[in-house]
Design a protein around this motif. Structure first.
Motif, PDB file in Angstrom:
ATOM      1  N   TRP A 174     -34.150 -61.934  -4.162  1.00  0.00           N
ATOM      2  CA  TRP A 174     -33.659 -61.718  -3.423  1.00  0.00           C
ATOM      3  C   TRP A 174     -32.762 -62.769  -2.677  1.00  0.00           C
ATOM      4  N   ALA A 178     -29.274 -59.791   1.237  1.00  0.00           N
ATOM      5  CA  ALA A 178     -29.118 -58.711   0.239  1.00  0.00           C
ATOM      6  C   ALA A 178     -29.844 -57.603   1.332  1.00  0.00           C
ATOM      7  N   ILE A 194     -29.322 -58.893  -5.145  1.00  0.00           N
ATOM      8  CA  ILE A 194     -30.340 -58.389  -5.603  1.00  0.00           C
ATOM      9  C   ILE A 194     -30.378 -59.522  -7.216  1.00  0.00           C
ATOM     10  N   TYR A 209     -37.243 -56.453 -11.159  1.00  0.00           N
ATOM     11  CA  TYR A 209     -37.100 -56.801  -9.274  1.00  0.00           C
ATOM     12  C   TYR A 209     -38.943 -57.397  -7.892  1.00  0.00           C
ATOM     13  N   GLU A 213     -38.539 -57.395   0.033  1.00  0.00           N
ATOM     14  CA  GLU A 213     -37.779 -57.477   0.539  1.00  0.00           C
ATOM     15  C   GLU A 213     -37.698 -59.938   1.262  1.00  0.00           C
TER      16      GLU A 213
END
Length: 445
Positions: A174, A178, A194, A209, A213
């Motif tokens: 991230w 973002a 991202i 991913y 966050e």
């Protein structure tokens, strides 16, 4: 100088000082109750402790006599809760206390672990640390479906790759900016900021991913306790805080100097293990030590020592020489034991070290004497502070907070208020994220 203190504990009945749970004033057997941990967190924050350092293992101590019976009878780190589960509750009743959680990277995928630590960093407001361990128990390997654990140095090779993967998830996936939280536009995050993390290595493959966050620190504060030559190299590359065994000041000073030279120019905080028995006078402290000793467990201490030294002491007569060479257990513990008893030590010599049910000899004295000794030892060795293991719980820590902390403050050797910011900012006075030349910083974007 400013001495830093961590409480060294474990989510179990018997942690380091085996047998203390049998003392009538000890409440360690209440470890399953949430109030036990909430009260502890409040106490430590009142004493301006930097952190609560939570140890953990994933197996049982079954080396002594080839059985876990001794450990189970004496509650030597079994039964045992998951330390990560109790941290959010303690964070909810504190504002400043840091939490160092031990987690074994050998048996959990980097992807799942990275999310757990990011979650804890969010829920604590940036007060989480990770004590990086690779394990040392064959019982843990068998619990995970393996025949035995990897060899000592091979575990560190695996750890190097593991760290690379979690750094990329925490720091690289991230990007800055973002998170948009654009209510009007209906855009919570910007996909362009991202990055999918792809990794193909000797041990791990990943195409994902990071699910969380960015948390306040992204990468948690990194602790490491390895003191073997391989462990020192790993710590010098990755650790921010290092936990050492105690011992003669000259030996510890040498280890501290070696670690700092290896880590340079990065700054390290070094903590040494300590057990304290305090009294208003020296005589009162000695009386308390005698009282505590009546509850220490030799059986529990032997079960713990057999596992962490990798030696079945049940196979030896009391005065039979024990030769301990390199093995797959904690090599720094073997080295420390050799220094204490000689290279060919005996079971009787080992048991003589068990003052309070562990190999760690306590500091005993009046509050003033202990305050002076802690300061002198820190000055002589260069350590930043101490990881204080519990004796009789909670009175041992209550005495530290109510009596020892004020004595250290009077000597100008202990803070009177917390610094602001995250755990990392409190420890180092810089920003919340790892900076160059730490390898994690190489993945920042």
């Amino acid at each position: 100088m400013e001495i830093r203190l961590n409480a060294f504990d474990m989510a179990c009945v018997g942690h380091i000082q085996q047998g203390m749970w049998t003392h009538p004033r000890d409440s360690s057997a209440g470890y399953m109750r949430m109030e036990h941990w909430l009260d502890l967190a409040r106490l430590l924050e009142r004493g301006l402790f930097d952190g609560l350092f939570l140890a953990d293992v994933l197996g049982v101590y079954d080396v002594l006599d080839g059985s876990a019976d001794a450990a189970i009878r004496s509650a030597a780190q079994v039964p045992l809760l998951d330390p990560a589960m109790i941290v959010p509750a303690m964070a909810a009743v504190t504002r400043e206390l840091g939490f160092g959680v031990t987690a074994n990277l050998s048996y959990e995928t980097p992807y799942l672990f990275a999310r757990r630590m990011s979650t804890l960093d969010h829920l604590t407001g940036g007060r989480i640390g990770w004590n990086v361990v690779t394990g040392y128990l064959d019982s843990a390997a068998r619990a995970m479906g393996l025949e035995r654990q990897m060899r000592h140095d091979d575990r560190y090779d695996l750890a190097e790759e593991y760290m690379e993967v979690v750094y990329r998830l925490w720091e690289e996936s991230w990007g800055e900016g973002a998170i948009l939280r654009d209510r009007e536009g209906g855009r919570y995050a910007d996909p362009a900021a991202i990055r999918r993390i792809r990794h193909e290595g000797a041990q791990y493959r990943l195409d994902a991913y990071h699910l969380c966050e960015p948390s306040p620190q992204r990468t948690p504060v990194l602790y490491q306790a390895g003191a073997s030559a391989r462990g020192q190299r790993f710590a010098a590359r990755h650790a921010e805080c290092v936990f050492l065994n105690g011992g003669p000041a000259a030996d510890v000073a040498r280890s501290v100097a070696e670690l700092r030279a290896l880590a340079a120019p990065r700054e390290l905080r070094v903590f040494v293990g300590a057990t304290l028995v305090l009294g208003r006078t020296e005589a009162e402290a000695e009386e308390k030590l005698a009282e505590y000793r009546r509850h220490s467990s030799v059986e529990g201490a032997l079960a713990h020592a057999s596992a962490s030294l990798g030696i079945d002491f049940g196979r030896y007569a009391m005065d039979e020489p024990i030769e301990a060479g390199p093995g797959n257990a904690i090599q720094s513990n073997v080295a420390a034991m050799k220094r204490a008893t000689g290279p060919a030590f005996t079971k009787r010599a080992l048991i003589d070290q068990f003052i309070l049910g562990s190999r760690q000899k306590p500091m005993v004295g009046s509050v003033a004497q202990i305050a002076d000794r802690l300061i002198e030892y820190a000055q002589a060795t260069g350590v930043d502070g101490y990881n204080l293991s519990r004796t009789v719980f909670p009175e041992g820590l209550e005495e530290v907070v109510e009596q020892l902390v004020p004595a250290l403050q009077e000597r100008g050797a202990y803070k009177r208020a917390y610094a602001s910011g995250t755990y990392r900012e409190k420890l180092f006075g810089a920003g919340p994220r790892l900076a160059a030349p730490h390898p994690a910083a190489g993945h920042r974007r």
